[in-house]
Write an enzyme that holds these catalytic residues in place. Structure first.
Site, PDB file in Angstrom:
ATOM      1  CD1 TRP A  74       8.265 -22.512 -91.020  1.00  0.00           C
ATOM      2  CD2 TRP A  74       8.714 -22.598 -88.856  1.00  0.00           C
ATOM      3  NE1 TRP A  74       7.273 -21.825 -90.368  1.00  0.00           N
ATOM      4  CE2 TRP A  74       7.527 -21.869 -89.038  1.00  0.00           C
ATOM      5  CE3 TRP A  74       9.207 -22.782 -87.554  1.00  0.00           C
ATOM      6  CZ2 TRP A  74       6.826 -21.312 -87.971  1.00  0.00           C
ATOM      7  CZ3 TRP A  74       8.503 -22.226 -86.509  1.00  0.00           C
ATOM      8  CH2 TRP A  74       7.324 -21.504 -86.725  1.00  0.00           C
ATOM      9  CE  LYS A 487       9.606  -9.965 -76.407  1.00  0.00           C
ATOM     10  NZ  LYS A 487      10.108  -9.023 -77.325  1.00  0.00           N
ATOM     11  CG  HIS A 506     -11.970   6.136 -75.861  1.00  0.00           C
ATOM     12  ND1 HIS A 506     -13.000   7.022 -75.991  1.00  0.00           N
ATOM     13  CD2 HIS A 506     -10.918   6.840 -75.379  1.00  0.00           C
ATOM     14  CE1 HIS A 506     -12.600   8.231 -75.611  1.00  0.00           C
ATOM     15  NE2 HIS A 506     -11.337   8.144 -75.241  1.00  0.00           N
ATOM     16  CE  LYS A 605      16.126 -13.990 -82.340  1.00  0.00           C
ATOM     17  NZ  LYS A 605      15.420 -13.141 -81.368  1.00  0.00           N
TER      18      LYS A 605
HETATM   19  C1  F6R Z   1       9.168 -10.716 -80.695  1.00  0.00           C
HETATM   20  C2  F6R Z   1      10.004 -10.875 -81.859  1.00  0.00           C
HETATM   21  C3  F6R Z   1       9.404 -10.670 -83.197  1.00  0.00           C
HETATM   22  C4  F6R Z   1      10.404  -9.985 -84.137  1.00  0.00           C
HETATM   23  C5  F6R Z   1       9.818  -9.887 -85.546  1.00  0.00           C
HETATM   24  C6  F6R Z   1      10.752  -9.144 -86.478  1.00  0.00           C
HETATM   25  O1  F6R Z   1       9.877 -10.942 -79.521  1.00  0.00           O
HETATM   26  O2  F6R Z   1      11.172 -11.194 -81.761  1.00  0.00           O
HETATM   27  O3  F6R Z   1       8.229  -9.936 -83.102  1.00  0.00           O
HETATM   28  O4  F6R Z   1      10.703  -8.720 -83.630  1.00  0.00           O
HETATM   29  O5  F6R Z   1       9.601 -11.173 -86.040  1.00  0.00           O
HETATM   30  O6  F6R Z   1      11.983  -9.770 -86.587  1.00  0.00           O
HETATM   31  P1  F6R Z   1      13.245  -9.002 -87.100  1.00  0.00           P
HETATM   32  O7  F6R Z   1      13.584  -7.931 -86.139  1.00  0.00           O
HETATM   33  O8  F6R Z   1      14.319 -10.046 -87.196  1.00  0.00           O
HETATM   34  O9  F6R Z   1      12.891  -8.432 -88.450  1.00  0.00           O
END
Ligand code: F6R
Length: 610
Positions: A74, A487, A506, A605
């Protein structure tokens, strides 16, 4: 974000490396590569784009070897180009893959250039390859050169290195980024994530901060930060191959939404088995750590932050403790007025989110030592840096959009609330039993909500052509409105905002017209009448309302107002049940718009950079 897999075996490891990289794809990446030691050569294939392109290129080049490393990148330093993709090779001899960021790469680059090394990429990583090569040239073994080199790096890294002069040897190092060693039968592996090697083994050693390791096909030796040999515990991961496969589903997100009754049931198992809200659910010395807590500070990002926002309602109402919830990236840079007996709770599905980890460290620097991590990935960085831990048992979450991790986090936070309330004498045995009973019924209520999918899919058709949407909720359902909007925006690319319904007039009411779908979370709770008034405000401005109303709220459809009846109101746990329809709505809208549901553009992710 980036992923690493490596193998030392007697078979051809190229198919295994490619398979491992495919299993790491969910983390998000923009290029991929593998390098092997074949005969007396280091050979490499890299591609921007998908791992499938890399696979085809490796086949076309006839790449076969018993030792190799692979990487999904990445981009951070340097654009998405083949020359910036890993592995990086030094002087045709040594190949290296890296997760993390080397902060002092500029100084190292100048030094290595002065020593005659030519750079082919704009990455921070390439300096590490040359640095290790430099120490090898001075006579160090591959492991010795790695150990010398990492002591000169500032920043975070997980590294795996091979060298054509050591045809059976793979060396690895970890600092600030996860890396594990997998123990196979006559073959051994390294990986940043157990999913990459689970087709071969579930027996793993999680490297600790500062560890290095030498891995051959029949031996593994780990060394601590002082380079002394050390024996680390062998864990058997509960990640199964089946949990990484799609099965009958079209997308991992869909699979994970439907897995929620099981995920919640598994997460509840420990709580129900304990027969109540035992502090030991959060760790051996939890009773002592939690006993005199005077306030709670929750730190998290994204969806996990929204779980924290729901928990604030529970913690203040049931445990009677002041509770603040901060976005981790904000908390870590603001002067905080810390109070000594504060419990710091981090919430993270991945356990790797850099901002959350750094916010936790910052809290520690302020003297806040009562720390608890709620996390879905065993042995990841955030739980390792915390005194207490609760592992949600959602199972591997592959879809970038978090679903089952969110609802299981909420169960963990509810259990925490009840433990704190019990320690403070705020709930008696009868109330405790009643909450336990509510939890026991939760998987069933969630299953009822999942059964709404066909109706929600019909709504999704109406949403698909829209450019904007509003989500409204009140009280502990306001964070569910935020989650619904997040989402929708992340997987369908429709601009969406979540608002507390009382805030409408508001400001956001100005946005409402017949083109603006407005989703309302309308549970049958004390705020229902207020929500109904808010619905009238929108209706009067021509807005199209999509209402999720509890079956027992007698909330009927009318002109401009469509209603889907969720299960009967489940009381305190209602936000968990109401999370399901908004997940399904986002999923079906994304499906209708034809987006890449599991890998939405620009997102990863696990976010291991700032
Ligand atoms: C949204 C999503 C992200 C994670 C965020 C935190 O669907 O998955 O907003 O919630 O990047 O990630 P974690 O929980 O792994 O710290």
């Amino acid at each position: 974000m980036c992923g690493i897999v490596g193998a030392a075996a007697s078979r051809d490891v190229v198919p295994f490396l490619v398979d491992g990289l495919k299993r790491l794809e969910y983390r998000g990446y923009d290029s991929a590569g593998i390098a092997v030691v074949a005969g007396e050569d280091v050979r490499r294939v890299r591609r921007t784009g998908r791992v499938s392109e890399l696979e085809a290129a490796a086949a076309a080049e006839g790449l076969h070897a018993p030792l190799g490393i692979g990487h999904t990148r990445w981009a951070t330093h340097g654009g998405v180009t083949e020359s910036n993709a890993h592995p990086h090779i030094s002087v045709g001899e040594l190949a290296l893959v890296h997760n993390g960021i080397i902060e002092n790469h500029e100084q190292q680059r100048q030094r290595l250039q002065a020593l005659g090394y030519a750079f082919e990429s704009q990455t921070d990583t390439e300096v590490v390859a040359h640095l290790i090569h430099h120490y090898r040239a001075q006579g160090a073994s591959l492991l010795g050169a790695l150990q010398r080199a990492v002591k000169e790096l500032h920043g975070a890294y997980a590294l795996a290195v091979i060298d054509r002069r050591d045809p059976g040897v793979l060396v690895a190092a970890r600092m600030g980024c996860p890396l594990l060693v997998g123990l196979g039968e006559g073959e051994n592996f390294v990986a940043s994530d157990v999913s990459a090697i689970v087709s071969a083994t579930r027996r793993v050693i999680y490297l600790e901060e500062g560890d290095t390791a030498q891995v051959t096909r029949d031996a593994v030796q780990v060394y601590d930060a002082g380079d002394a040999p050390v024996v680390r515990e062998v864990h058997v991961s509960d990640v199964s191959l089946a949990s990484l496969e799609l099965g009958p589903y079209r997308h991992f997100m869909q699979k994970e939404i439907h897995e929620q009754p099981r995920a919640l049931g598994d997460t509840l198992e420990g709580i129900v088995d304990a027969g109540g809200f035992d502090p030991a659910l959060f760790g051996k010395d939890a009773a002592e750590v939690l006993a005199d807590v005077e306030s709670v500070q929750i730190l998290a990002c994204g969806t996990s932050y929204y779980a924290g926002l729901v928990a604030r309602y529970w913690i203040e109402a049931i445990a009677g403790l002041p509770c603040a919830v901060d976005i981790a990236s904000e908390y870590r840079y603001r002067p905080v007025a810390a109070t000594a007996r504060q419990l710091v709770v981090t919430i993270s599905q991945s356990g790797e989110t850099l901002d959350t980890l750094e916010a936790l460290k910052y809290a520690g620097s302020l003297g806040l030592v009562r720390t608890l991590a709620i996390c879905n990935v065993p042995e990841s960085a955030i739980p390792r840096a915390s005194r207490l831990v609760f592992y949600t048992r959602a199972g591997a979450e592959i879809g970038v959009a978090s679903t089952k991790a969110f609802t299981t986090q909420l169960v963990a936070l509810f259990a925490l609330t009840c433990v704190l309330a019990r320690l403070r004498g705020r709930i008696d045995a009868a109330q405790e039993a009643a909450y336990l009973d509510e939890l026991r019924h939760l998987p069933g209520s969630v299953q009822h909500a999942l059964n709404l999918e066909p109706q929600i899919a019909l709504w999704a058709e109406q949403f698909a052509p829209r450019q904007h949407a509003l989500f409204l909720g009140r009280g502990m359902h306001y964070p569910i409105a935020l989650e619904g909007a997040l989402k929708l925006k992340e997987i369908s690319y429709i601009h969406a905002e979540g608002y507390p319904a009382g805030e409408l007039k508001h400001g956001p009411l100005a946005l409402v017209d017949e083109q603006m779908p407005v989703v309302v979370i309308a549970p049958n709770d004390a705020l229902l009448e207020k929500v109904k008034s808010n619905i009238q405000e929108v209706r009067a401005r021509g807005g199209q309302m999509y209402v999720f109303a509890d079956a027992d709220s007698h909330f009927g459809p009318s002109e401009q107002v469509q209603v889907i009846r969720t299960p009967r109101h489940v009381g305190t746990l209602s936000p968990i049940v109401h999370a399901i329809p908004v997940q399904l709505l986002a999923y079906h809208v994304a499906l209708a718009r034809g987006t890449d549901v599991d890998k939405p553009r620009n997102l990863a992710k696990s976010v291991t950079v700032e």
